[in-house]
Design an enzyme around this catalytic site. Structure first.
Site, mmCIF file in Angstrom:
data_model
loop_
_atom_site.group_PDB
_atom_site.id
_atom_site.type_symbol
_atom_site.label_atom_id
_atom_site.label_comp_id
_atom_site.label_asym_id
_atom_site.label_seq_id
_atom_site.Cartn_x
_atom_site.Cartn_y
_atom_site.Cartn_z
ATOM 1 N N PHE A 123 7.428 48.257 99.671
ATOM 2 C CA PHE A 123 8.552 48.812 99.791
ATOM 3 C C PHE A 123 7.778 50.670 99.790
ATOM 4 O O PHE A 123 7.621 51.257 99.185
ATOM 5 C CB PHE A 123 9.201 48.650 98.429
ATOM 6 C CG PHE A 123 10.457 49.686 98.007
ATOM 7 C CD1 PHE A 123 11.421 48.513 98.504
ATOM 8 C CD2 PHE A 123 10.256 50.451 97.536
ATOM 9 C CE1 PHE A 123 12.776 49.225 98.548
ATOM 10 C CE2 PHE A 123 12.019 50.963 97.889
ATOM 11 C CZ PHE A 123 12.753 51.018 97.987
ATOM 12 N N LEU A 125 9.215 53.915 99.950
ATOM 13 C CA LEU A 125 10.174 55.050 100.078
ATOM 14 C C LEU A 125 9.412 56.861 99.644
ATOM 15 O O LEU A 125 9.680 57.481 99.932
ATOM 16 C CB LEU A 125 11.334 54.616 98.336
ATOM 17 C CG LEU A 125 12.053 56.085 98.253
ATOM 18 C CD1 LEU A 125 13.632 56.319 99.315
ATOM 19 C CD2 LEU A 125 12.854 55.543 96.828
ATOM 20 N N SER A 126 8.903 56.464 98.538
ATOM 21 C CA SER A 126 7.365 57.958 98.529
ATOM 22 C C SER A 126 6.881 58.439 99.391
ATOM 23 O O SER A 126 6.547 58.270 100.383
ATOM 24 C CB SER A 126 6.601 57.473 97.412
ATOM 25 O OG SER A 126 7.608 57.320 96.693
ATOM 26 N N PRO A 128 5.008 62.562 100.163
ATOM 27 C CA PRO A 128 4.053 63.461 99.509
ATOM 28 C C PRO A 128 4.820 64.972 99.594
ATOM 29 O O PRO A 128 4.975 65.259 98.106
ATOM 30 C CB PRO A 128 2.758 63.716 100.912
ATOM 31 C CG PRO A 128 2.853 63.152 101.982
ATOM 32 C CD PRO A 128 4.308 61.829 101.553
ATOM 33 N N GLY A 131 9.395 62.192 96.109
ATOM 34 C CA GLY A 131 9.227 61.075 94.952
ATOM 35 C C GLY A 131 10.273 61.361 94.275
ATOM 36 O O GLY A 131 11.257 60.026 94.671
ATOM 37 N N SER A 132 10.243 61.804 93.575
ATOM 38 C CA SER A 132 12.022 62.023 93.094
ATOM 39 C C SER A 132 13.325 62.013 93.410
ATOM 40 O O SER A 132 14.375 61.771 93.514
ATOM 41 C CB SER A 132 11.771 62.410 91.645
ATOM 42 O OG SER A 132 10.804 61.874 90.181
ATOM 43 N N GLY A 242 14.624 46.380 90.439
ATOM 44 C CA GLY A 242 13.635 47.229 90.409
ATOM 45 C C GLY A 242 12.788 47.324 89.314
ATOM 46 O O GLY A 242 11.933 47.344 88.408
ATOM 47 N N GLU A 363 8.747 53.521 90.187
ATOM 48 C CA GLU A 363 10.419 52.973 90.211
ATOM 49 C C GLU A 363 11.683 53.793 89.518
ATOM 50 O O GLU A 363 12.266 53.638 89.330
ATOM 51 C CB GLU A 363 10.103 51.560 90.552
ATOM 52 C CG GLU A 363 10.025 50.634 91.165
ATOM 53 C CD GLU A 363 9.449 49.262 91.647
ATOM 54 O OE1 GLU A 363 10.982 49.652 91.146
ATOM 55 O OE2 GLU A 363 8.821 48.918 91.607
ATOM 56 N N THR A 365 10.703 58.588 87.499
ATOM 57 C CA THR A 365 10.414 58.558 86.503
ATOM 58 C C THR A 365 11.606 58.151 85.595
ATOM 59 O O THR A 365 11.997 58.128 84.834
ATOM 60 C CB THR A 365 9.273 60.143 86.608
ATOM 61 O OG1 THR A 365 10.861 61.027 87.119
ATOM 62 C CG2 THR A 365 8.542 60.417 87.600
HETATM 63 N N1 COS Z 1 23.195 52.444 93.820
HETATM 64 C C1 COS Z 1 24.181 53.134 95.010
HETATM 65 N N2 COS Z 1 24.070 54.008 95.548
HETATM 66 C C2 COS Z 1 23.703 54.984 94.658
HETATM 67 C C3 COS Z 1 22.351 54.432 93.391
HETATM 68 C C4 COS Z 1 22.802 53.088 93.054
HETATM 69 N N3 COS Z 1 21.592 53.316 91.830
HETATM 70 N N4 COS Z 1 22.033 56.112 93.263
HETATM 71 C C5 COS Z 1 22.555 57.172 94.147
HETATM 72 N N5 COS Z 1 23.799 56.097 95.218
HETATM 73 C C6 COS Z 1 23.974 56.779 96.312
HETATM 74 C C7 COS Z 1 25.388 57.720 96.176
HETATM 75 O O1 COS Z 1 25.880 57.801 95.688
HETATM 76 C C8 COS Z 1 25.190 58.541 97.054
HETATM 77 O O2 COS Z 1 26.032 58.191 98.006
HETATM 78 P P1 COS Z 1 27.630 59.105 98.551
HETATM 79 O O3 COS Z 1 27.461 60.405 98.513
HETATM 80 O O4 COS Z 1 27.418 58.223 99.902
HETATM 81 O O5 COS Z 1 28.106 59.103 97.666
HETATM 82 C C9 COS Z 1 23.533 58.768 97.332
HETATM 83 O O6 COS Z 1 22.850 57.734 96.882
HETATM 84 C C10 COS Z 1 23.136 60.504 96.621
HETATM 85 O O7 COS Z 1 23.629 60.034 95.563
HETATM 86 P P2 COS Z 1 23.108 61.574 94.594
HETATM 87 O O8 COS Z 1 23.843 62.533 95.336
HETATM 88 O O9 COS Z 1 22.965 61.258 93.598
HETATM 89 O O10 COS Z 1 21.543 61.795 95.029
HETATM 90 P P3 COS Z 1 20.706 62.389 94.053
HETATM 91 O O11 COS Z 1 19.500 63.254 95.419
HETATM 92 O O12 COS Z 1 21.452 63.784 93.257
HETATM 93 O O13 COS Z 1 19.758 62.172 93.386
HETATM 94 C C11 COS Z 1 18.920 59.937 91.976
HETATM 95 C C12 COS Z 1 19.984 60.565 92.766
HETATM 96 C C13 COS Z 1 18.112 61.601 91.562
HETATM 97 C C14 COS Z 1 19.290 59.330 91.269
HETATM 98 C C15 COS Z 1 17.476 59.436 93.141
HETATM 99 O O14 COS Z 1 17.331 60.581 94.292
HETATM 100 C C16 COS Z 1 16.174 58.574 92.370
HETATM 101 O O15 COS Z 1 16.545 57.730 91.749
HETATM 102 N N6 COS Z 1 14.905 59.609 92.917
HETATM 103 C C17 COS Z 1 14.160 59.084 92.659
HETATM 104 C C18 COS Z 1 13.949 58.105 93.285
HETATM 105 C C19 COS Z 1 12.222 56.701 92.921
HETATM 106 O O16 COS Z 1 12.983 56.202 92.546
HETATM 107 N N7 COS Z 1 10.882 57.745 93.270
HETATM 108 C C20 COS Z 1 10.170 56.772 93.022
HETATM 109 C C21 COS Z 1 9.533 55.719 94.297
HETATM 110 S S1 COS Z 1 9.420 54.133 94.853
HETATM 111 S S2 COS Z 1 8.216 53.642 93.798
#
Ligand code: COS
Length: 379
Positions: A123, A125-126, A128, A131-132, A242, A363, A365
């Site tokens: 999977f 996504l991340s 450089p 990440g968050s 996840g 997944e 922080t």
């Molecule tokens: N399920 C479905 N949709 C989601 C969701 C969820 N759990 N969380 C966010 N969304 C959607 C929101 O609804 C929004 O869509 P719409 O504008 O169409 O409504 C969109 O995603 C963006 O959401 P938001 O504005 O809340 O985004 P942010 O940039 O504020 O970020 C966080 C939200 C911080 C929660 C997100 O970026 C995140 O989870 N980051 C961490 C990612 C991660 O886990 N990285 C690790 C690497 S993967 S191993």
């Protein structure tokens, strides 16, 4: 509220426990030392049906519930978190995402192989610089009509070298921000797709973590998951599940360290008696046991929310936040109870302490989990 396991779940727990003891324990230290991927062990895990646990049997899966999955994750993680992260990514990020949102053709072509372990998935996504801050995708997937051209780099990708199928998140339309992101299935060996060097990590060293480089990679349109622009939602929804898997991993790391510390405290003598007879040690064990039980209730609760069709963003985030904290604290205390022996590799707890740290990072922080939790309770 009934948290007791049914007969099938007890059998799965026992099967996972036996597998961890018989197949994972014997060489776990060597694999960690040499950063060796558990190739044979993963194959056997696939034969057990643990790589596509929640997938419908018509796509080669085991058709089990999320609770069964977290129970198995806990048992495997007690012994070998490097193996359980492969299991977690394959089950919750790759198989679940494909089964839930993939087309029938994608499921036939990819899911059937991934759920049996014939292939492993990753999977992606991340990046450089993302990440968050996951909406800041720099990898691009330019729409060329019947295909996309993908360029960019992904970082810290679990199963990066061993996977055959990669779910890659990339920006198609920058103007649309997160609504212009797509999720694409990219096969290993596609021209222009290179696997970067393996990361040399603090923990989960048996797992295979790489950067990935995409140079003008041509991906057919039929490999896009969902509608145009669905990629960010796909990533968020998939990550929400996840996080339950990683919470179960953290729980298992904590429980494994606790079980070892408990056993050791009844064997090791100091000041003329087993160290468990000293309150300094007994109280540590009391705290560990209580906190692990609390973490387990949160993990089970999030799994049940998912199984019962309820929202699990909040309960999954709470489970991951708490279980990963308990994993870190418990493993540090387990090393302390082992004293000098805790600091050497033969006693396993130093490895569990190193492995625990990543559960507070990947997944999402702990800080990201707090964003998810606080937004949910404040909205
Ligand atoms: N399920 C479905 N949709 C989601 C969701 C969820 N759990 N969380 C966010 N969304 C959607 C929101 O609804 C929004 O869509 P719409 O504008 O169409 O409504 C969109 O995603 C963006 O959401 P938001 O504005 O809340 O985004 P942010 O940039 O504020 O970020 C966080 C939200 C911080 C929660 C997100 O970026 C995140 O989870 N980051 C961490 C990612 C991660 O886990 N990285 C690790 C690497 S993967 S191993």
């Amino acid at each position: 509220m009934d948290f007791s396991l049914n007969e099938e779940q007890k059998l799965i727990q026992q099967a996972a426990r036996d597998f961890a003891q018989n197949e994972l324990l014997p060489e776990v230290i060597e694999r960690d030392d040499a950063q060796r991927f558990p190739k044979e062990e993963i194959k056997k895990l696939g034969d057990l049906g643990f790589l596509g646990m929640m997938v419908d049997p018509k796509y080669g899966g085991s058709g089990l519930d999320t609770l069964s999955y977290v129970i198995a994750m806990e048992e495997i993680s007690k012994i070998d978190a490097s193996t359980s992260v492969v299991m977690s990514v394959n089950n919750s990020l790759v198989c679940w995402g494909l089964e839930k949102f993939g087309s029938e053709e994608q499921k036939e072509k990819y899911l059937t192989k991934l759920s049996t372990g014939e292939q492993i998935g990753a999977f992606c996504l991340s990046e450089p610089e993302a990440g968050s801050d996951a909406t800041s995708q720099k990898t691009t997937a330019i729409d060329m009509g019947d295909h996309y051209i993908v360029n960019g780099t992904k970082n810290w990708i679990t199963n990066g070298g061993t996977a055959s199928t990669y779910l890659v998140i990339a920006q198609t339309d920058k103007e649309k921000k997160h609504r212009g992101i797509n999720a694409l299935i990219i096969e290993k060996g596609t021209p222009g797709f290179e696997i970067g060097p393996k990361e040399n990590k603090l923990g989960i060293r048996g797992s295979d973590t790489h950067s990935l480089i995409f140079n003008d990679v041509k991906v057919p349109k039929e490999n896009r998951i969902g509608e145009d622009g669905f990629g960010f939602k796909f990533a968020m929804k998939t990550l929400a599940g996840g996080r339950i898997g990683i919470a179960a991993q953290a729980l298992g790391i904590a429980a494994g360290a606790y079980e070892m510390a408990l056993k050791y405290s009844k064997e090791r003598k100091a000041f003329g008696t087993e160290i468990s007879n000293h309150q300094a040690i007994a109280f540590k064990l009391a705290d560990m046991h209580t906190e692990i039980q609390a973490a387990r209730l949160l993990v089970y609760r999030s799994a049940l929310d998912k199984d019962n069709g309820k929202d699990y963003d909040l309960s999954g985030a709470m489970a991951k936040l708490y279980a990963s904290k308990v994993a870190m604290e418990t493993t540090v205390e387990a090393v302390q109870i082992h004293g000098g022996n805790g600091f050497v590799k033969d006693y396993h707890v130093e490895r569990l302490m190193r492995d625990a740290k990543i559960t507070q990072i990947y997944e999402g922080t702990s800080e990201i989990q707090k964003i998810v939790i606080s937004r949910s309770i404040l909205k």
